[in-house]
Design an enzyme around this catalytic site. Structure first.
Site, short mmCIF file in Angstrom:
data_model
loop_
_atom_site.label_atom_id
_atom_site.label_comp_id
_atom_site.label_asym_id
_atom_site.label_seq_id
_atom_site.Cartn_x
_atom_site.Cartn_y
_atom_site.Cartn_z
N SER A 147 -11.05 88.50 45.32
CA SER A 147 -11.80 87.98 46.46
C SER A 147 -12.36 89.18 47.22
O SER A 147 -11.84 90.30 47.09
CB SER A 147 -10.85 87.20 47.39
OG SER A 147 -11.44 86.98 48.66
N TYR B 277 -2.83 85.24 51.86
CA TYR B 277 -3.95 85.24 50.90
C TYR B 277 -4.50 86.66 50.73
O TYR B 277 -4.68 87.15 49.60
CB TYR B 277 -5.03 84.29 51.40
CG TYR B 277 -6.19 84.09 50.45
CD1 TYR B 277 -6.11 83.16 49.42
CD2 TYR B 277 -7.37 84.83 50.60
CE1 TYR B 277 -7.19 82.97 48.54
CE2 TYR B 277 -8.44 84.65 49.73
CZ TYR B 277 -8.35 83.72 48.71
OH TYR B 277 -9.41 83.54 47.86
C1 BGC Z 1 -11.80 82.43 50.20
C2 BGC Z 1 -12.78 81.54 50.89
C3 BGC Z 1 -13.69 82.35 51.81
C4 BGC Z 1 -14.26 83.55 51.09
C5 BGC Z 1 -15.04 84.47 52.03
C6 BGC Z 1 -12.54 83.53 49.50
O1 BGC Z 1 -11.67 84.35 48.77
O2 BGC Z 1 -11.02 81.66 49.29
O3 BGC Z 1 -12.10 80.54 51.65
O4 BGC Z 1 -14.74 81.54 52.27
O5 BGC Z 1 -13.22 84.29 50.47
O6 BGC Z 1 -14.35 84.71 53.22
#
Ligand code: BGC
Length: 269
Positions: free
Chosen positions: A154, A167
């Site tokens: 991410s 996360y």
């Molecule tokens: C998340 C999303 C978020 C995006 C940008 C992703 O890894 O799961 O919820 O919108 O990152 O912030």
């Protein structure tokens, strides 16, 4: 440039929705046989629908239920896929969840669920994949590499994210897992990379795009001014899994409409 993944078998974890679905469809369209993994009974219908779309479009694959945070189930999934298809060539380590909370209110359960699925799940699947790649060895009728792993990370492997400590921690850790594996197994010709999506329109971030107000405020974070689509990620996954990307290993590639350039600095700082 024509990209073919013919004769190759790809496991896509968490393929019953969102980015996983996009990647599964893209890999299948490029000729790979795709294992559409999903986690529970609950997601079976969605996974079957993804497989149907793949086969209707002329692709091949199967649906396989397995919770990636369970060692036993992950080992079982690889055994089953290897016994049905002979080997595995490509692992897309995609399954992931968010359990958001203000840090002081975050429960241990919310922390553990995210770490177990997002990080331990990627460890377990990568370990079984690499064991199989090494057992098979290089087969140039499939690929010049011995195997390919693509971690779905991410932008939050580099952007801190208040209210999402579990996360962000899981994604930061994926970067080091990916780079360590690329280093450890480079000489074996196993390529390991991460795709780091920004805001992609999927169920996981519905709150960020489902109303005009939310979409407006999301666009303040995205210089390219559009939300991403699962196929934006699928296209890169196909390229990275192919021999055209044979010199790419140990890389985190951001697919984020320039989100990681920190748009707020365009007028400040
Ligand atoms: C998340 C999303 C978020 C995006 C940008 C992703 O890894 O799961 O919820 O919108 O990152 O912030």
């Amino acid at each position: 440039m024509e990209i073919s993944l013919k004769n190759q078998v790809a496991i896509v974890t968490g393929a019953s929705s969102g980015i996983g679905t996009g990647i599964a469809k893209s890999l299948a369209a490029a000729g790979a046989t795709v294992i559409v993994n999903h986690s529970s009974e609950h997601s079976a219908d969605e996974a079957n629908e993804v497989l149907k779309e793949i086969t209707d479009a002329g692709g091949t694959g199967i649906v396989y239920q397995c919770d990636v945070s369970s060692e036993e189930q992950v080992v079982g999934m690889f055994q089953e896929v290897i016994s049905q298809f002979g080997t595995v060539d490509i692992l897309i380590n995609n399954a992931g969840v968010q359990k958001d909370a203000k840090f002081t209110e975050m429960t241990l359960d919310q922390w553990n669920t995210v770490i177990n699925i997002n990080l331990t799940g990627q460890f377990l699947c990568a370990r079984e994949a690499i064991k199989e790649f090494l057992r098979r060895g290089i087969d140039t009728s499939r690929s010049v590499a011995c195997g390919k792993i693509i971690h779905i990370s991410s932008v939050h492997e580099v952007i801190p994210w208040a209210g999402h400590a579990n996360y962000a921690a899981s994604k930061g850790a994926i970067r080091m897992l990916m780079q360590t594996l690329a280093q450890e197994y480079g000489a074996d010709k196993i390529r390991v990379n991460s795709i780091c999506p920004g805001a992609i329109q999927t169920p996981i971030n519905k709150n960020a795009w489902s109303t005009p107000e939310a979409m407006n405020s999301l666009m303040k974070l995205v210089p390219y001014n559009r939300i991403g689509k699962p196929e934006d990620i699928g296209n890169l996954a196909v390229f990275l899994a192919s021999d055209h990307a044979d010199y790419i290993s140990g890389a985190s590639i951001f697919v984020d409409g320039a989100m990681t350039t920190f748009e707020s600095f365009s007028t400040g700082g």
